[in-house]
Design a protein around this motif. Sequence first.
Motif, PDB file in Angstrom:
ATOM      1  N   UNK A 275      36.240  25.088  -3.704  1.00  0.00           N
ATOM      2  CA  UNK A 275      35.550  23.839  -3.322  1.00  0.00           C
ATOM      3  C   UNK A 275      34.174  23.697  -3.978  1.00  0.00           C
ATOM      4  N   UNK A 276      33.375  24.765  -3.952  1.00  0.00           N
ATOM      5  CA  UNK A 276      32.024  24.692  -4.529  1.00  0.00           C
ATOM      6  C   UNK A 276      32.078  24.569  -6.045  1.00  0.00           C
ATOM      7  N   UNK A 277      33.041  25.216  -6.655  1.00  0.00           N
ATOM      8  CA  UNK A 277      33.201  25.105  -8.110  1.00  0.00           C
ATOM      9  C   UNK A 277      33.562  23.671  -8.472  1.00  0.00           C
TER      10      UNK A 277
ATOM     11  N   UNK B 141      32.338  34.297  -8.369  1.00  0.00           N
ATOM     12  CA  UNK B 141      32.433  35.526  -7.580  1.00  0.00           C
ATOM     13  C   UNK B 141      32.698  35.184  -6.106  1.00  0.00           C
ATOM     14  N   UNK B 142      32.007  34.185  -5.612  1.00  0.00           N
ATOM     15  CA  UNK B 142      32.199  33.768  -4.218  1.00  0.00           C
ATOM     16  C   UNK B 142      33.597  33.195  -4.006  1.00  0.00           C
ATOM     17  N   UNK B 143      34.074  32.443  -5.008  1.00  0.00           N
ATOM     18  CA  UNK B 143      35.408  31.843  -4.895  1.00  0.00           C
ATOM     19  C   UNK B 143      36.497  32.903  -4.853  1.00  0.00           C
TER      20      UNK B 143
ATOM     21  N   UNK C 126      32.258  18.430 -10.854  1.00  0.00           N
ATOM     22  CA  UNK C 126      32.125  16.973 -10.720  1.00  0.00           C
ATOM     23  C   UNK C 126      30.691  16.531 -10.993  1.00  0.00           C
ATOM     24  N   UNK C 127      29.721  17.320 -10.517  1.00  0.00           N
ATOM     25  CA  UNK C 127      28.314  17.010 -10.792  1.00  0.00           C
ATOM     26  C   UNK C 127      28.014  17.119 -12.288  1.00  0.00           C
ATOM     27  N   UNK C 128      28.597  18.128 -12.925  1.00  0.00           N
ATOM     28  CA  UNK C 128      28.411  18.317 -14.362  1.00  0.00           C
ATOM     29  C   UNK C 128      28.957  17.120 -15.140  1.00  0.00           C
ATOM     30  N   UNK C 129      30.146  16.655 -14.770  1.00  0.00           N
ATOM     31  CA  UNK C 129      30.741  15.497 -15.446  1.00  0.00           C
ATOM     32  C   UNK C 129      29.879  14.254 -15.256  1.00  0.00           C
ATOM     33  N   UNK C 130      29.408  14.052 -14.032  1.00  0.00           N
ATOM     34  CA  UNK C 130      28.555  12.897 -13.736  1.00  0.00           C
ATOM     35  C   UNK C 130      27.273  12.929 -14.574  1.00  0.00           C
TER      36      UNK C 130
ATOM     37  N   UNK D 245      24.447  25.793 -15.812  1.00  0.00           N
ATOM     38  CA  UNK D 245      23.891  27.121 -15.539  1.00  0.00           C
ATOM     39  C   UNK D 245      24.522  27.728 -14.288  1.00  0.00           C
ATOM     40  N   UNK D 246      24.767  26.903 -13.282  1.00  0.00           N
ATOM     41  CA  UNK D 246      25.390  27.389 -12.046  1.00  0.00           C
ATOM     42  C   UNK D 246      26.812  27.883 -12.318  1.00  0.00           C
ATOM     43  N   UNK D 247      27.516  27.198 -13.194  1.00  0.00           N
ATOM     44  CA  UNK D 247      28.894  27.573 -13.496  1.00  0.00           C
ATOM     45  C   UNK D 247      28.985  28.808 -14.384  1.00  0.00           C
ATOM     46  N   UNK D 248      28.004  29.000 -15.255  1.00  0.00           N
ATOM     47  CA  UNK D 248      28.048  30.138 -16.186  1.00  0.00           C
ATOM     48  C   UNK D 248      27.309  31.372 -15.657  1.00  0.00           C
ATOM     49  N   UNK D 249      26.781  31.261 -14.454  1.00  0.00           N
ATOM     50  CA  UNK D 249      26.073  32.382 -13.847  1.00  0.00           C
ATOM     51  C   UNK D 249      27.006  33.593 -13.691  1.00  0.00           C
TER      52      UNK D 249
END
Length: 221
Positions: free
Chosen positions: A92-94, A83-85, A99-103, A71-75
């Motif tokens: 970095x945040x993406x 947008x921030x990137x 990595x969290x999504x893969x885990x 959800x954070x990635x598709x926001x």
Amino acid sequence: MRITTQMLNETARKTGLPVNNSSLLNYVNKKDNNSLLGSLQNSMTQKSDIAKKKSYEKLEDAADSLEEAAKALTNEKGDSLFAKAKESGSTAEIIKTVKALIEQYNETRKQLDNNTSTINMCYNQMLKSLASKNSEELEKLGISVEKDGTMSFDEDKLKDATLEDLETVFGAKSEFAQKLQYLASNVSDSVTAELESMGNQYGQDANSFSSYISNKYNFWS
């Protein structure tokens, strides 16, 4: 199965109930007392139920975390990760969220394996198929889909991935990320329903057994 005196005495000792070799045994062995018999059998498998509940809770946590990352990635809002990137020039945040999504994808599939049911096996297969279907796009980012369907990543390749490539695979228009979010949500909802069902059943059985014992032995007088 006919309840024997030895079986009742052993159960009573384990649960701290008073041992009564005749009245309780006679009561539960009557043909018209299937509900109490079911309650007694349920109490004998309580440890197994607790372990199953804990396992389901792990699955629910993993699915919720997977859904949150997707959800954070598709926001699509103005304060989204992409947008921030684009403003900062840093991915970095993406990368951290990917990595969290893969885990959590791997953890969800692991917990689905630990909670085998028809619906869980279907969800597990759908997650595996989704990753395999998008393996070529993921590979460009340094993310590999193994033969068993789990995902791993090359830290350096992932960090070197362009913002455009990351957005293509994980952004708001990404079918892969959207489907991950959808499947994770469905897994979580399914587990929540199962936990509620287990809780309701356990409560009914416990109340039935507790009521009989209280009336029979007058514990609280």
